[in-house]
Write a protein that holds these residues in place. Structure first.
Motif, PDB file in Angstrom:
ATOM      1  N   LYS A  18       7.220   5.053 -11.616  1.00  0.00           N
ATOM      2  CA  LYS A  18       6.685   3.618 -11.344  1.00  0.00           C
ATOM      3  C   LYS A  18       7.240   3.106  -9.971  1.00  0.00           C
ATOM      4  CE  LYS A  18       7.313  -1.007 -13.380  1.00  0.00           C
ATOM      5  NZ  LYS A  18       8.147  -1.692 -14.332  1.00  0.00           N
ATOM      6  N   PRO A  19       6.341   3.462  -9.042  1.00  0.00           N
ATOM      7  CA  PRO A  19       6.586   3.457  -7.377  1.00  0.00           C
ATOM      8  C   PRO A  19       6.556   1.726  -7.200  1.00  0.00           C
ATOM      9  CG  PRO A  19       4.800   4.753  -7.786  1.00  0.00           C
ATOM     10  CD  PRO A  19       4.898   4.328  -8.926  1.00  0.00           C
ATOM     11  N   ASP A  20       7.817   1.127  -6.699  1.00  0.00           N
ATOM     12  CA  ASP A  20       7.703  -0.211  -6.361  1.00  0.00           C
ATOM     13  C   ASP A  20       8.815  -0.145  -5.463  1.00  0.00           C
ATOM     14  OD1 ASP A  20      10.089  -0.142  -7.893  1.00  0.00           O
ATOM     15  OD2 ASP A  20       9.189  -1.160  -9.716  1.00  0.00           O
ATOM     16  N   ASP A  21       9.141  -1.412  -4.957  1.00  0.00           N
ATOM     17  CA  ASP A  21      10.346  -1.694  -3.998  1.00  0.00           C
ATOM     18  C   ASP A  21      11.694  -1.603  -4.571  1.00  0.00           C
ATOM     19  OD1 ASP A  21       8.371  -2.173  -1.895  1.00  0.00           O
ATOM     20  OD2 ASP A  21       8.675  -4.535  -2.015  1.00  0.00           O
ATOM     21  N   LYS A  70       0.742  -1.107  -0.054  1.00  0.00           N
ATOM     22  CA  LYS A  70       0.032   0.032  -0.037  1.00  0.00           C
ATOM     23  C   LYS A  70       0.742   1.321  -0.046  1.00  0.00           C
ATOM     24  CE  LYS A  70      -3.974  -2.235   2.321  1.00  0.00           C
ATOM     25  NZ  LYS A  70      -4.782  -2.187   3.672  1.00  0.00           N
ATOM     26  N   HIS A  71       2.087   1.242   0.382  1.00  0.00           N
ATOM     27  CA  HIS A  71       2.956   2.416   0.535  1.00  0.00           C
ATOM     28  C   HIS A  71       3.104   2.851  -1.047  1.00  0.00           C
ATOM     29  CE1 HIS A  71       6.497   4.647   1.654  1.00  0.00           C
ATOM     30  NE2 HIS A  71       6.976   4.319   0.526  1.00  0.00           N
ATOM     31  N   HIS A  72       3.147   2.061  -1.811  1.00  0.00           N
ATOM     32  CA  HIS A  72       3.252   2.611  -3.368  1.00  0.00           C
ATOM     33  C   HIS A  72       1.877   3.002  -3.875  1.00  0.00           C
ATOM     34  CE1 HIS A  72       7.106   0.762  -2.880  1.00  0.00           C
ATOM     35  NE2 HIS A  72       6.742  -0.365  -2.587  1.00  0.00           N
ATOM     36  N   GLN A  73       0.908   2.871  -3.443  1.00  0.00           N
ATOM     37  CA  GLN A  73      -0.357   3.243  -3.994  1.00  0.00           C
ATOM     38  C   GLN A  73      -0.909   4.668  -3.447  1.00  0.00           C
ATOM     39  OE1 GLN A  73      -3.231   0.044  -3.034  1.00  0.00           O
ATOM     40  NE2 GLN A  73      -1.854  -1.589  -3.896  1.00  0.00           N
TER      41      GLN A  73
END
Length: 269
Positions: free
Chosen positions: A114-117, A41-44
């Motif tokens: 592009k939010p991701d780990d 959810k951090h990336h949303q």
């Protein structure tokens, strides 16, 4: 003289105890809490609109002020004519702070495209570098060059290790403590130790802006709804955080030494 020295020793001892307790609290948190993985959810983010062909447009372009302020501050700190610093060590700490600010523009924009780990570390690392340099500049100013430079080296090393640890073990505890404790430590040091400069209140104004920015991040969705879905709280956080290096730049350009440098004492009446 003996009474004054005794009072100063007691104050120093009290301050040491306070910082010692804070350090123990951080260690207890790290040792006795379970691993905290980064949530998906951090990336949303609430505003993920694609405008003008740029994914997450506003979250990306609101990083541009970091670049402008960071580059200008870097040039002014490197040139040394506008910003008031009392030593090369202090000047280099400010140079690193503004370099980290400019790095935040690239790192955060790259992440928000592009939010991701895999990309989040490029968002996190420049922030930690900027925090480290900022606290170190304050320590150099208030506690001396040796203390400030040692802390800067240790903090930068810790930032690299903590980011690597998070990436390898998917545990955000160290990075979370790092990003929480430094904004608390900065006003704590500013309040506890006397400055050799005027305009010290800017440190506290900067802390207030930082707290406002964190509120905007937490209220991301609420703020987005309140302004009729124009700009989200996270984008407002970017704009608010960009005010901090601006405010500190004003402080650096306006402040003066409360006491003359050693080389200027002979010119004093």
């Amino acid at each position: 003289m003996g009474w004054v020295a005794n009072q100063q020793f007691r104050r120093l001892k009290k301050k040491t105890r306070i910082w010692g307790v804070a350090f123990l609290c951080c260690m207890c948190f790290l040792l006795f809490t379970p691993r905290i993985p980064r949530s998906a959810k951090h990336h949303q983010y609430v505003d993920m609109r694609n405008l003008l062909g740029v994914p997450n447009t506003l979250n990306v372009i609101t990083n541009f002020p970091f670049l402008v302020v960071g580059v200008l501050g870097f040039v002014f700190a490197l040139e040394g004519g506008l910003f008031s610093t009392s030593s090369k060590a202090e000047a280099w700490a400010w140079i690193l702070f503004y370099a980290g600010t400019a790095g935040m523009a690239f790192g955060s924009a790259y992440y928000h495209l592009k939010p991701d780990d895999n990309r989040v570390l490029w968002d996190t690392l420049p922030i930690m570098v900027a925090y480290s340099a900022l606290l170190s500049s304050l320590l150099i100013e208030r506690m001396g060059q040796r203390t400030g430079l040692c802390c800067m080296f240790l903090l930068l090393l810790a930032a690299l290790l903590f980011v690597a640890y998070e990436r390898i073990y998917n545990d955000i505890r160290f990075c979370m403590i790092f990003q929480l404790i430094l904004p608390v430590a900065i006003p704590g040091v500013a309040f506890s130790y006397h400055s050799i400069y005027t305009h010290s209140s800017y440190w506290f104004w900067s802390t207030g802006i930082y707290l406002l920015a964190k509120f905007e991040a937490v209220a991301d969705r609420k703020l987005y709804q309140l302004n009729n879905f124009t700009i989200s709280g996270h984008s407002l956080e970017h704009l608010c955080l960009a005010l901090i290096p601006v405010l500190l730049g004003v402080m650096l350009s306006c402040r003066n030494l409360k006491f003359p440098r050693l080389g200027e004492l002979k010119d004093w009446p």
